[in-house]
Motif scaffolding. Structure first.
Motif: not given
Length: 436
Positions: A283-304
């Motif tokens: 992930l780019p250091e010091g930058k905001a991360v897109e939700i979809d980018t994060l959920t590709k590696s961490f599926p469901g991380v944005d959910d309960d």
């Protein structure tokens, strides 16, 4: 909180070997704070691990379902009964406190000794606000909470454990030293059962959470992982009962198969951990991360729910089961050498727990890194966020921040408390070890 300043709490100082330390306590009453200080000093001065054992009234409200029951003929119950009987002969305070036969005994192992046993013995992986322990207020015979109790050392106690069982004889430390009762078998068994109960409590919590997550996911593969792991419990429970009754483990128990299944689950947790760490490194250091980018590696991380959270709980379940197996192996190893059971137990327990401690710490590190991320919406040609995008971003940010709640990385060792409820017939219930 009701203040009962007349409460007298007998306390034994138990050593796991014949040691000489300065007589720091004397025989006068002391406060709880003074007892804690004394325990720390004795742990630093003594060559062998020490612990203290307090006796309190037994509350009817204690949830015995959280502990491991042992009958009156078990080594732990017998060693405790012998300590009580012999102490009552030489101490009127101990005799009065234990006269009913029903009491709550709290063994406290100093942080120094707890560190020698491995940091994982009381280290929960849970969010803030989740009840992990069974700690509750001590109450007196009238049902009121004891606040300013006085702790009175029980000195000159006779042997606390007979030869055999965990193997070591017990007696009083040499004259001129502090009142240390040598009781290696009692300390060994209390620590072993307390650690095992703590690990099983973690297993129960993990199974509950995994079941709830799988009801949302409908993932057969993950459901099979859960079933295979939880299926190990029967063999582990039987092996625990046999070892705590001084028996020998046999192939017919199925423990080898359980260990194999747990090993596979830990290997899967290691592989997933490596993927998570690599994904965070990219992930780019010091930058905001897109939700979809994060959920590709961490599926469901944005959910309960979600696959990522289920993988976390499966890792926690495997770790909890492995900790129970490690305790069994350590007890078996210690009992094979009757001369120094606690030393062998501590050595085996620490060596085998190191890998689990590292895995647990690494997973906690991933959760901390995730919780610190700044999120942004997925790239879009629209300059303004829709209401749905705003809601999703806020929910995801809140849930991901909470991932860091309650995780402990490289936490300092604390004193460990193990509560033992003793019934009139001499049987006991040992509750999960917890920070004192």
């Amino acid at each position: 909180m009701t203040d009962d300043r007349e409460a007298i709490v007998p306390v034994w100082t138990l050593a796991t070997g014949d040691v000489r330390v300065p007589a720091l306590a004397g025989d006068r009453p002391m406060t709880a704070e003074r007892l804690t200080e004394l325990r720390g000093v004795l742990a630093a001065l003594a060559d062998e691990p020490i612990a203290t054992l307090e006796v309190h009234p037994l509350s009817d409200k204690l949830d015995r379902g959280r502990g491991i029951p042992l009958d009156a003929g078990s080594p732990l119950a017998q060693h405790l009964s012998q300590l009580i009987t012999q102490s009552a002969k030489s101490s009127s305070v101990a005799a009065k406190a234990t006269a009913t036969g029903e009491n709550l005994y709290r063994m406290v192992v100093p942080a120094k000794t707890a560190a020698q046993l491995g940091q994982g013995i009381v280290r929960p992986m849970a969010a803030k606000g989740v009840a992990n322990g069974i700690r509750g207020a001590f109450v007196n015979s009238k049902g009121t909470i004891v606040d300013a109790a006085s702790f009175v050392p029980v000195g000159k106690a006779a042997a606390a454990g007979a030869a055999g069982g965990a193997g070591a004889t017990a007696g009083v430390a040499v004259a001129g030293s502090a009142a240390l009762t040598v009781a290696a078998p009692l300390v060994l068994m209390a620590v072993a059962v307390g650690v095992s109960a703590h690990a099983d409590h973690q297993r129960q919590q993990a199974i509950t959470r995994i079941t709830e997550l799988l009801e949302q996911l409908h993932d057969q593969k993950l459901d099979d992982e859960r079933s295979e792991l939880d299926g190990c419990r029967d063999a582990i429970d039987k092996a625990t009962a046999i070892l705590l009754d001084q028996g020998k483990l046999g192939v017919s128990l199925g423990l080898d198969s359980a260990v194999h299944a747990i090993g596979k689950a830990l290997a899967a947790a290691d592989r997933r951990l490596t993927k998570w760490e690599n994904a965070l490194d990219e992930l780019p250091e010091g930058k905001a991360v897109e939700i979809d980018t994060l959920t590709k590696s961490f599926p469901g991380v944005d959910d309960d729910g979600g696959t990522f959270r289920t993988h976390l709980e499966l890792a926690g379940l495997a770790i909890a089961l492995k900790r129970r197996v490690i305790v069994l192996q350590a007890v078996d190893h210690a009992q094979s050498d009757p001369g120094n059971p606690f030393e062998n137990f501590a050595r085996a327990l620490k060596a085998d727990q190191q890998r689990l401690d590292e895995l647990e710490s690494s997973i906690a590190g991933v959760l901390e890194r995730l919780s610190a991320l700044e999120l942004t919406r997925t790239n879009s040609f629209r300059p303004v966020l829709t209401t749905g995008e705003v809601d999703r971003l806020m929910r995801a940010a809140s849930r991901i921040r909470k991932l860091g709640d309650g995780v402990m990385v490289n936490s300092r060792a604390t004193d460990v408390a193990i509560d033992i409820a003793r019934n009139k017939d001499g049987s006991v219930v040992v509750f999960p070890s917890q920070p004192a």
